[in-house]
Design an enzyme around this catalytic site. Structure first.
Site, PDB file in Angstrom:
ATOM      1  N   ASP A   8       0.801  -0.821  -0.026  1.00  0.00           N
ATOM      2  CA  ASP A   8      -0.110   0.030   0.079  1.00  0.00           C
ATOM      3  C   ASP A   8       0.900   1.247   0.091  1.00  0.00           C
ATOM      4  O   ASP A   8       1.694   1.368   0.836  1.00  0.00           O
ATOM      5  CB  ASP A   8      -0.916   0.057   1.340  1.00  0.00           C
ATOM      6  N   LYS A  70       2.741  11.153  -3.613  1.00  0.00           N
ATOM      7  CA  LYS A  70       1.630  10.489  -4.473  1.00  0.00           C
ATOM      8  C   LYS A  70       0.752  11.369  -5.027  1.00  0.00           C
ATOM      9  O   LYS A  70       0.284  11.092  -6.170  1.00  0.00           O
ATOM     10  CB  LYS A  70       0.758   9.417  -3.373  1.00  0.00           C
ATOM     11  N   GLU A 147      -7.336   0.312  -3.992  1.00  0.00           N
ATOM     12  CA  GLU A 147      -7.184   0.520  -2.775  1.00  0.00           C
ATOM     13  C   GLU A 147      -8.503  -0.077  -1.963  1.00  0.00           C
ATOM     14  O   GLU A 147      -8.393  -1.061  -0.895  1.00  0.00           O
ATOM     15  CB  GLU A 147      -6.896   1.673  -1.950  1.00  0.00           C
ATOM     16  N   ASP A 169     -12.850   5.154   1.850  1.00  0.00           N
ATOM     17  CA  ASP A 169     -11.460   5.405   2.113  1.00  0.00           C
ATOM     18  C   ASP A 169     -10.795   6.783   2.171  1.00  0.00           C
ATOM     19  O   ASP A 169     -10.736   7.149   0.915  1.00  0.00           O
ATOM     20  CB  ASP A 169     -10.917   4.505   0.972  1.00  0.00           C
TER      21      ASP A 169
END
Ligand code: AMP
Length: 583
Positions: A8, A70, A147, A169
């Protein structure tokens, strides 16, 4: 056989796991943490730090410390340090390299393959960039998975009960919501929606803005262009936010934040949870639209959901949990660790790919519609959002002008009817179309999306069978040559790291031998000391010269003299140093 890991790669923290005895296990890093800060720093002395070591020194090394990388994946943003420019993929690869090497130390085997997760709402360019980062880090990226899907896999694996769940999420930089159907042998994504630029960092920035205002009012000074003060404020804001998840009030205390004419200026402020909720209400509200859209796309009412899973560190914020409760009418599930479940799902998916786990099929969907631009800035959709992957769809188009022999295919991703309002993933030309009046040539455009969510487009003139195709790589992506160069750099760095480690070990051995020589010398008669003294001073001067080969030779010589003296021990570190060498 080498191992596969599930990664992850988070905006704020990353987590890695592997399968042990049929179960997903989180791998602690070499510092003992179960997650690793996604931070990379370059020290002034030329060292590269990754993880907690990089995060800890961020305040004193602001311009050479990179975090939330990211958020820049798939863009042409560059990180500049020491005259070198790094892509977001290269910086992310440094994080992946650490995760890989920590995993190797933990498992005791080499790791070559990985499944890496991305937010479901990541665009094609962002997925490609993530895959490239894995390749640069020396990983064979077996699959990129979403994810929320990964979290559902970790949750649903072994549950066996058919049910429909929502995964909400909210991480450090992205927000995703997915609706999934879990059956004993399949996990199918029914719909997904989200926002690539909404996460915990934005909550921190609200507190930073509040503190900047307070400071401005109290000291009449704007700190927003002072990088070191901003770094301290950002860290304090995140800490305050986390504290406010557990308490109703917290204080921020930042002494010596700036220097004024009358001396140092400090910031001390207290923030209540109510004030924090007020400052961040617009962010919590921004998650509501995607939740409603995902439910609508899945054709479900909230009451038809069996469970709601919360994933990502920011779902610990009480106002976020309250919003989920009021949107779904459900109490969010607590039997899943929001920081670890994504990595665990990724290695389970890896287990399916390698055959370590059977009887589980994962069916994912494409998060956004895909198509091309047609005359009049119109978006012609070829694949609808939420289509299960892999998929392939074709549509036939024609020319807009008489005797047109070339068409430009502008590949678009998005939901807007107006082509220019969507994101262009790339353009290519189909040439050599047979000359004909407009409307006669038949050009078949085929979109295919693989299981990683990566898009491939072909245009074919059905009259001549001439075709052109591209695998999409957006402007922020790296060419094959760039990737190869980055792989070489990463390998060189790994080699340099190894060399540095060998040097450190050699120096350590030299130190130990010198200490041992001091002890042995005391036991020798004067007449026997000269050989030892010569070897000692040779080793001392080799160490100060810094030459590895000289040190190695001198170590060998001293070692054999100590051996001859019958006192050499193969584990010199076990002996106590009892004083300085006295010649
Ligand atoms: P992730 O990307 O899932 O690791 O989430 C990281 C984000 O979660 C960061 O913005 C953290 O500040 C935030 N976070 C972690 N723990 C908490 C907490 N207890 N309360 C609020 N936010 C948190």
């Amino acid at each position: 056989m080498s191992k596969l890991i599930g990664i992850d790669l988070g905006t704020t923290n990353s987590c890695v796991s592997f399968i042990e005895n049929g179960r997903a296990v989180v791998i602690p890093n070499t510092e003992g943490g179960r997650t690793t800060p996604s931070v990379v720093a370059f020290t002034k002395s030329g060292d590269r730090l990754v993880g907690m070591a990089a995060k800890r020194q961020a305040v004193t090394n602001v311009s050479r410390t990179f975090s939330s990388v990211k958020r820049e994946m798939g863009t042409d943003h560059r990180y500049q340090v020491d005259g070198k420019s790094y892509t977001p993929q290269e910086i992310s690869a440094m994080i992946l390299q650490k995760l890989k090497s920590d995993a190797e130390s933990y498992i005791g085997e080499s790791v070559t393959d990985a499944v890496i997760t991305v937010p479901a709402y990541f665009s094609d360019a962002q997925r490609q960039a993530t895959r490239d980062a894995g390749v640069i880090a020396g990983l064979n990226v077996r699959r990129i998975i979403n994810e929320p899907t990964s979290a559902a896999l970790a949750y649903g694996f072994d549950k066996g009960q058919p049910c429909k769940i929502m995964v909400y999420d909210l991480g450090g930089g992205t927000f995703d919501v997915s609706i999934l159907e879990i059956n004993p042998e399949t996990i199918e994504v029914l719909a997904t929606a989200g926002n690539n630029h909404l996460g915990g960092d934005d909550f921190d920035q609200c507190i930073v803005g509040y503190m900047l205002d307070l400071f401005r009012k109290e000291h009449n000074r704007d700190l927003s262009s002072d990088p070191m003060a901003m770094q301290r404020l950002t860290e304090a804001a995140e800490k305050a936010k986390i504290e406010l998840s557990a308490s109703m009030e917290t204080t921020v205390n930042l002494p010596f934040l700036a220097q004024g004419p009358a001396g140092p200026m400090h910031l001390e402020a207290s923030i209540t949870r109510a004030r924090f909720n007020e400052l961040t209400a617009h962010l919590v509200n921004a998650t509501k639209g995607p939740v409603q859209q995902a439910l609508q796309d899945a054709g479900l009412k909230p009451q038809e959901l069996s469970r709601v899973l919360l994933v990502g560190g920011s779902t610990r914020i009480p106002a976020v949990q309250e919003a989920v409760r009021s949107l779904t009418g459900k109490e969010p599930a607590r039997d899943i660790n929001p920081d670890e479940c994504v990595a665990m799902g990724a290695c389970l998916q890896g287990g399916v790919l390698t055959g370590a786990i059977n009887s589980l099929v994962l069916i994912d969907v494409t998060p956004l519609s895909l198509g091309i631009e047609t005359l009049g800035d119109v978006f012609a959709k070829i694949i609808d959002r939420n289509t299960p992957l892999p998929c392939q769809h074709s549509q036939v188009f024609t020319t807009a002008a008489n005797f047109q022999t070339t068409v430009e295919i502008n590949v678009l991703q998005g939901e807007r009817e107006v082509a220019s309002a969507n994101k262009s993933l790339g353009k290519f030309r189909l040439t050599g179309i047979r000359r004909a009046l407009r409307g006669i040539p038949q050009i078949e455009v085929t979109f295919s999306i693989d299981t990683n969510g990566i898009v491939h487009v072909t245009a074919k003139d059905l009259g001549t069978n001439h075709a052109q195709d591209i695998t999409i790589s957006g402007s922020g992506n790296m060419s094959r040559e760039d990737i190869d160069r980055a792989i070489r750099d990463a390998e060189r760095y790994a080699a340099e790291d190894k060399q540095r480690k060998n040097q450190a070990q050699l120096k350590d051995k030299a130190e130990s031998l010198l200490n041992q020589a001091r002890r042995v010398r005391k036991k020798l008669k004067d007449a026997d000391r000269s050989g030892l003294d010569a070897a000692v001073s040779e080793l001392e001067s080799a160490v100060s010269s810094g030459s590895d080969s000289r040190i190695r030779d001198a170590v060998d010589r001293l070692e054999s003299i100590l051996n001859a003296a019958g006192s050499y021990t193969s584990d010199p570190d076990n002996q106590q140093d009892d004083g300085a060498y006295d010649a």
